[in-house]
Design a protein around this motif. Sequence first.
Motif, PDB file in Angstrom:
ATOM      1  N   VAL A 197       0.862  -1.190   0.000  1.00 26.74           N
ATOM      2  CA  VAL A 197       0.000   0.000   0.000  1.00 26.74           C
ATOM      3  C   VAL A 197       0.896   1.237   0.000  1.00 26.74           C
ATOM      4  N   ALA A 198       0.513   2.226  -0.793  1.00 22.45           N
ATOM      5  CA  ALA A 198       1.320   3.445  -0.947  1.00 22.45           C
ATOM      6  C   ALA A 198       1.304   4.290   0.324  1.00 22.45           C
ATOM      7  N   THR A 199       2.169   3.947   1.277  1.00 21.29           N
ATOM      8  CA  THR A 199       2.330   4.724   2.509  1.00 21.29           C
ATOM      9  C   THR A 199       3.813   5.039   2.681  1.00 21.29           C
ATOM     10  N   GLU A 200       4.120   5.943   3.620  1.00 22.53           N
ATOM     11  CA  GLU A 200       5.525   6.267   3.902  1.00 22.53           C
ATOM     12  C   GLU A 200       6.312   5.008   4.241  1.00 22.53           C
ATOM     13  N   MET A 201       5.689   4.118   5.052  1.00 20.85           N
ATOM     14  CA  MET A 201       6.388   2.913   5.486  1.00 20.85           C
ATOM     15  C   MET A 201       6.707   2.007   4.292  1.00 20.85           C
ATOM     16  N   PHE A 202       5.771   1.918   3.348  1.00 25.68           N
ATOM     17  CA  PHE A 202       6.006   1.068   2.172  1.00 25.68           C
ATOM     18  C   PHE A 202       7.158   1.601   1.328  1.00 25.68           C
ATOM     19  N   PHE A 203       7.163   2.924   1.093  1.00 23.65           N
ATOM     20  CA  PHE A 203       8.173   3.500   0.193  1.00 23.65           C
ATOM     21  C   PHE A 203       9.573   3.570   0.811  1.00 23.65           C
ATOM     22  N   GLU A 204       9.641   3.570   2.126  1.00 16.63           N
ATOM     23  CA  GLU A 204      10.933   3.755   2.805  1.00 16.63           C
ATOM     24  C   GLU A 204      11.945   2.678   2.391  1.00 16.63           C
ATOM     25  N   GLY A 205      13.085   3.150   1.889  1.00 13.48           N
ATOM     26  CA  GLY A 205      14.176   2.232   1.556  1.00 13.48           C
ATOM     27  C   GLY A 205      13.998   1.468   0.254  1.00 13.48           C
ATOM     28  N   LYS A 206      12.905   1.697  -0.467  1.00 10.91           N
ATOM     29  CA  LYS A 206      12.669   0.957  -1.717  1.00 10.91           C
ATOM     30  C   LYS A 206      13.103   1.800  -2.922  1.00 10.91           C
ATOM     31  N   THR A 207      13.700   1.135  -3.905  1.00 16.69           N
ATOM     32  CA  THR A 207      14.057   1.804  -5.157  1.00 16.69           C
ATOM     33  C   THR A 207      12.798   1.891  -6.033  1.00 16.69           C
ATOM     34  N   GLU A 208      12.872   2.743  -7.041  1.00  9.22           N
ATOM     35  CA  GLU A 208      11.754   2.846  -7.996  1.00  9.22           C
ATOM     36  C   GLU A 208      11.474   1.494  -8.637  1.00  9.22           C
ATOM     37  N   GLU A 209      12.537   0.762  -8.883  1.00  4.23           N
ATOM     38  CA  GLU A 209      12.424  -0.566  -9.510  1.00  4.23           C
ATOM     39  C   GLU A 209      11.625  -1.524  -8.615  1.00  4.23           C
ATOM     40  N   MET A 210      11.900  -1.484  -7.310  1.00  5.88           N
ATOM     41  CA  MET A 210      11.181  -2.351  -6.363  1.00  5.88           C
ATOM     42  C   MET A 210       9.690  -2.012  -6.316  1.00  5.88           C
ATOM     43  N   VAL A 211       9.398  -0.720  -6.346  1.00  4.71           N
ATOM     44  CA  VAL A 211       8.004  -0.258  -6.315  1.00  4.71           C
ATOM     45  C   VAL A 211       7.286  -0.686  -7.596  1.00  4.71           C
ATOM     46  N   LYS A 212       7.982  -0.502  -8.729  1.00  5.11           N
ATOM     47  CA  LYS A 212       7.415  -0.860 -10.033  1.00  5.11           C
ATOM     48  C   LYS A 212       7.133  -2.363 -10.088  1.00  5.11           C
ATOM     49  N   ARG A 213       8.042  -3.135  -9.548  1.00  2.20           N
ATOM     50  CA  ARG A 213       7.881  -4.595  -9.558  1.00  2.20           C
ATOM     51  C   ARG A 213       6.668  -5.014  -8.721  1.00  2.20           C
ATOM     52  N   ALA A 214       6.506  -4.373  -7.574  1.00  2.00           N
ATOM     53  CA  ALA A 214       5.360  -4.685  -6.702  1.00  2.00           C
ATOM     54  C   ALA A 214       4.044  -4.359  -7.409  1.00  2.00           C
ATOM     55  N   ALA A 215       4.023  -3.251  -8.156  1.00  2.00           N
ATOM     56  CA  ALA A 215       2.817  -2.864  -8.897  1.00  2.00           C
ATOM     57  C   ALA A 215       2.518  -3.867 -10.012  1.00  2.00           C
ATOM     58  N   GLU A 216       3.569  -4.290 -10.698  1.00  2.00           N
ATOM     59  CA  GLU A 216       3.400  -5.220 -11.829  1.00  2.00           C
ATOM     60  C   GLU A 216       2.958  -6.613 -11.376  1.00  2.00           C
ATOM     61  N   GLU A 217       3.294  -6.978 -10.146  1.00  2.00           N
ATOM     62  CA  GLU A 217       2.915  -8.296  -9.622  1.00  2.00           C
ATOM     63  C   GLU A 217       1.427  -8.368  -9.292  1.00  2.00           C
ATOM     64  N   ASN A 218       0.770  -7.203  -9.283  1.00  2.00           N
ATOM     65  CA  ASN A 218      -0.652  -7.164  -8.921  1.00  2.00           C
ATOM     66  C   ASN A 218      -1.534  -7.258 -10.169  1.00  2.00           C
ATOM     67  N   PRO A 219      -2.613  -8.047 -10.131  1.00  2.00           N
ATOM     68  CA  PRO A 219      -3.538  -8.120 -11.266  1.00  2.00           C
ATOM     69  C   PRO A 219      -4.090  -6.748 -11.693  1.00  2.00           C
ATOM     70  N   PHE A 220      -4.136  -5.793 -10.749  1.00  2.00           N
ATOM     71  CA  PHE A 220      -4.627  -4.454 -11.089  1.00  2.00           C
ATOM     72  C   PHE A 220      -3.512  -3.556 -11.641  1.00  2.00           C
ATOM     73  N   GLY A 221      -2.276  -4.043 -11.594  1.00  2.00           N
ATOM     74  CA  GLY A 221      -1.161  -3.278 -12.141  1.00  2.00           C
ATOM     75  C   GLY A 221      -0.820  -2.030 -11.352  1.00  2.00           C
ATOM     76  N   ARG A 222      -1.166  -2.016 -10.082  1.00  2.00           N
ATOM     77  CA  ARG A 222      -0.853  -0.843  -9.259  1.00  2.00           C
ATOM     78  C   ARG A 222      -0.609  -1.260  -7.808  1.00  2.00           C
ATOM     79  N   ILE A 223      -0.050  -0.308  -7.049  1.00  2.00           N
ATOM     80  CA  ILE A 223       0.090  -0.464  -5.598  1.00  2.00           C
ATOM     81  C   ILE A 223      -1.260  -0.112  -4.969  1.00  2.00           C
ATOM     82  N   GLY A 224      -1.589  -0.753  -3.874  1.00  2.00           N
ATOM     83  CA  GLY A 224      -2.825  -0.414  -3.162  1.00  2.00           C
ATOM     84  C   GLY A 224      -2.764   0.985  -2.570  1.00  2.00           C
ATOM     85  N   GLU A 225      -3.919   1.509  -2.225  1.00  2.00           N
ATOM     86  CA  GLU A 225      -4.005   2.795  -1.527  1.00  2.00           C
ATOM     87  C   GLU A 225      -4.723   2.574  -0.207  1.00  2.00           C
ATOM     88  N   SER A 226      -4.504   3.491   0.726  1.00  2.00           N
ATOM     89  CA  SER A 226      -5.135   3.354   2.050  1.00  2.00           C
ATOM     90  C   SER A 226      -6.647   3.241   1.935  1.00  2.00           C
TER      91      SER A 226
END
Length: 256
Positions: A197-226
């Motif tokens: 989920v797109a929160t400060e805790m999720f983004f902390e320490g992650k590269t753009e590549e890691m975030v992109k990969r997490a989004a791509e692994e989801n059937p909706f093609g995105r990160i969750g929101e609160s």
Amino acid sequence: MASSPPLQDRVAIVTGSSRGIGREIALHLASLGAKLVINYTSSSNHADSVAAEINSNQTTPRAITVRADVSNPEDVKSLFDTAERAFNSQVHILVNSAGVLDAEYPTIANTTVESFDRIMNVNARGAFLCAKEAANRLKRGGGGRIILLTSSLVASLKTGFGAYTVSKAAVEAMTKILAKELKGTGITANCVAPGPVATEMFFEGKTEEMVKRAAEENPFGRIGESKDISPVVGFLASDASEWVNGQVIRVNGGYV
């Protein structure tokens, strides 16, 4: 005649609700009619803004802020004491959203004992202390709800989240036992287990590549929101969810 909101005047404590998923949950429960205790551990600025948002246009305050460290039993007791005094009512709903992780994302072999202890202290011990207090003090006979946030990582078992996943797996096991032990009280106990989920805790320490990969692994093609998570918690807090008890609900868009 207009029907009253589903959580009209029920008192809800949401830990870790000054930001992230906890903040969104607090705002959502307030929109359903609940009176809120906004809990924070460090700076009160974010918590104050959440309370101010809930209290705007209200004749009497419907949200208060309380500083408490969920890993400290005295603080947790004080959290409930303050809620009861402020709203002159027993607490109906506990949502434990406070949590920490290691933003270095170490393997288990490289996780420091200090990091492991800090994560277990907040995530597992904190959930235990909050659930223990709630089990003894929530209103009995209907409407009592214990909702603990865990993680879909308990199902996906990804590398780099060892200690965090262990802490959340412990909470899931505890919740299932707690639901059985609360037999006869009318109090339910459940877990909500978000994926990324797109929160400060999720983004902390992650590269753009890691975030992109997490989004791509989801059937909706995105990160969750609160706001993807809060309605599920709102449902579990309401009378409509009475028959849902001792469950882990993975809210992740099909990620796991």
